[in-house]
Design an enzyme around this catalytic site. Structure first.
Site, PDB file in Angstrom:
ATOM      1  N   LYS A  94      -8.925  -6.369   0.521  1.00 10.95           N
ATOM      2  CA  LYS A  94      -9.847  -5.588  -0.111  1.00 10.95           C
ATOM      3  C   LYS A  94     -11.277  -5.601   0.423  1.00 10.95           C
ATOM      4  CE  LYS A  94      -7.100  -5.017  -4.402  1.00 10.95           C
ATOM      5  NZ  LYS A  94      -5.864  -6.026  -4.144  1.00 10.95           N
TER       6      LYS A  94
HETATM    7  C1  LIG Z   1      -4.664  -5.417  -3.978  1.00 11.78           C
HETATM    8  C2  LIG Z   1      -3.619  -6.222  -3.378  1.00 11.78           C
HETATM    9  C3  LIG Z   1      -2.035  -5.741  -3.226  1.00 11.78           C
HETATM   10  C4  LIG Z   1      -1.845  -4.197  -3.543  1.00 11.78           C
HETATM   11  O1  LIG Z   1      -2.493  -3.277  -2.956  1.00 11.78           O
HETATM   12  P1  LIG Z   1      -2.717  -1.746  -3.415  1.00 11.78           P
HETATM   13  O2  LIG Z   1      -3.439  -1.036  -2.571  1.00 11.78           O
HETATM   14  O3  LIG Z   1      -2.659  -1.835  -4.802  1.00 11.78           O
HETATM   15  O4  LIG Z   1      -0.952  -1.295  -3.325  1.00 11.78           O
HETATM   16  C5  LIG Z   1      -1.394  -6.384  -2.391  1.00 11.78           C
HETATM   17  N1  LIG Z   1      -1.647  -7.654  -2.153  1.00 11.78           N
HETATM   18  C6  LIG Z   1      -2.912  -8.176  -2.347  1.00 11.78           C
HETATM   19  C7  LIG Z   1      -3.144  -9.674  -1.953  1.00 11.78           C
HETATM   20  C8  LIG Z   1      -3.836  -7.533  -3.211  1.00 11.78           C
HETATM   21  O5  LIG Z   1      -5.139  -8.121  -3.416  1.00 11.78           O
END
Ligand SMILES: *Cc1c(COP(=O)(O)O)cnc(C)c1O
Length: 469
Positions: free
Chosen positions: A112
């Site tokens: 993120k």
């Molecule tokens: C947010 C997240 C996901 C999922 O990603 P999306 O874009 O919501 O599909 C997967 N793994 C981790 C570690 C995350 O923080």
């Protein structure tokens, strides 16, 4: 570039306005009106570029008209300069033609950071130009909150309030949020669960009178800028593995369908991608759609991969929009019936179209632990539970051994010690250098009752760099 809503009724916006918007006024999500498309020669010419320069080339068409090239380049250089690995998103080989794209070298150790480090800087740039301030109110079950706080901590024009469920996030996750002490950073622990937090955010978007005219901005992945930033690393990975001359496949640990949707866009922009695998945990609404054309809500289960514990994937609407020939009225109808009855299927040929590119698998906690143990035995690498789900799905769903398979490594294992311990991996995990004193740092957080009024009063009391709005 102009952006339109997936439900066809809201006005088209430019990049700047889309950055500051949450949901479109018709309830839809914004998508580019025309997706840029690159030629194979153009993509090939980007081989070997540093990450921020590749990012400039891939994202430039999305911001044209809103951000001059020189400014955008500078923002990108700063954004990806904070990552702890020179390659920003290095590839690590697990097996013959099987790779993990490590997306966890940013400040908060999850992918993120790629989008939220950029989002914070873009917001500050645009708000400075307009002479405006905004308030962010977001809910987190762990990863989004810390990445959003890290991304916004230097923003002069943003106050950020992150709600997390009191005593229900891991200690590492909590400390990653509460030890950032800027006067514009506000952590609120709600005496409730994650859904309570999310409901309060939704209610705050619906009635913003408590903000006294200050604009409220979304940091979850309905924000287009987050998706945009994630397109880049698909190009980055493919270029290192012989693309675009050779096609590449990806397996993506999926919750809200944001990250994998970025891969779908990369393909539509000209990158040869053979297969996209939707890897879910037991919360498998997307797997049930991909395998049986049923998009139906079920109860939420707590798993060892909490960042993927969701009942409904908001970004899936963006794919449905394309599958329905970009017919906003059709999407509004589907979403209505989803709201009424809790589910829908799409026409057979639309589903078949999706299945040309997408495969899927749901992986439970036991299989997640087995995969962590298996990969550790094979390579000495410790995977986080989300990435392990991606690996398991890649191994089950792979269409061709000749095509490189890239699993998105979405988090660092140190963030999820429970799963690693359950997997029986006897290797001590250490926090990276920039977080090594995390457990000694001072924390700041306000605990509030599970009441919307209390939260909104707190925001309006502190929304202007700690002072009242
Ligand atoms: C947010 C997240 C996901 C999922 O990603 P999306 O874009 O919501 O599909 C997967 N793994 C981790 C570690 C995350 O923080």
């Amino acid at each position: 570039m102009r952006y339109i809503s997936t439900r066809g009724q809201a006005p088209a916006l430019n990049f700047e306005d889309v950055l500051l918007a949450g949901l479109a006024t018709d309830g839809g999500l914004y998508v580019p009106e025309n997706l840029p498309r690159f030629t194979q020669e153009e993509i090939a010419s980007w081989a070997g570029l540093p990450y921020h320069e590749l990012a400039f080339r891939v994202m430039r068409p999305f911001v044209t008209g809103s951000i001059p090239d020189a400014d955008f380049k500078k923002i990108l250089e700063e954004t990806y300069g904070v990552f702890a690995h020179n390659a920003v998103a290095p590839l690590r080989q697990l097996n013959g033609n099987e790779w993990v794209l490590e997306l966890f070298h940013g400040p908060t150790l999850a992918f993120k950071d790629f989008a939220l480090q950029l989002l914070g800087r873009l917001l500050d740039y645009v708000l400075e130009k307009r002479g405006e301030r905004v308030v962010i109110v977001g809910a987190t079950s762990g990863d989004t909150g810390s990445a959003a706080i890290e991304g916004c901590k230097h923003c002069e024009n943003v106050d950020i309030f992150i709600l997390h469920p009191h005593n229900r996030v891991s200690e590492v996750q909590r400390r990653q949020m509460t030890t950032i002490l800027g006067e514009n950073i506000h952590n609120i622990a709600i005496e409730g669960n994650f859904d309570d937090c999310q409901e309060m955010v939704k209610a705050s978007f619906a009635d913003q009178s408590f903000l006294k005219g200050t604009r409220l901005v979304a940091v979850n992945s309905i924000n287009w800028a987050r998706i945009m930033a994630q397109i880049v690393y698909y190009f980055h990975a493919a270029l290192q593995l012989g693309g675009p001359a050779r096609s590449v496949s990806f397996s993506v640990p999926t919750g809200n369908f944001g990250d994998i949707f970025a891969g779908y866009l990369a393909r539509n922009m000209g990158l040869p991608i053979n297969q996209l695998i939707v890897a879910t945990n037991r919360n498998d609404i997307l797997h049930r759609f991909m395998s049986g054309n049923q998009y139906v809500k079920e109860t939420l289960h707590a798993t060892l991969s909490p960042s993927m514990d969701i009942m409904v994937s908001s970004n899936f609407e963006r794919l449905l929009f394309d599958l329905h020939g970009r017919n906003g009225a059709a999407i509004a109808g589907l979403m209505d019936s989803f709201k009424q009855g809790g589910g829908f299927s799409v026409e057979q040929e639309r589903w078949t179209e999706a299945r040309k590119l997408f495969d899927s698998l749901a992986v439970d906690d036991a299989q997640t632990c087995e995969t962590i143990a298996e990969v550790f035995e094979q390579t000495g690498e410790v995977l986080d539970p989300h990435t392990a789900i991606g690996v398991k799905a890649a191994r089950e769903c792979r269409r061709s051994l000749d095509i490189p398979m890239v699993i998105l490594g979405t988090a660092h294992p140190v963030k999820f010690p429970d799963a690693v311990e359950k997997a029986g991996v006897g290797k001590a995990l250490e926090l990276p250098a920039h977080l090594s004193d995390l457990f000694e740092r001072e924390e700041r957080c306000t605990v509030l009752p599970n009441e919307l009024k209390a939260v909104q009063a707190f925001v309006s009391q502190h929304g202007n760099r700690g002072k009242p709005l």
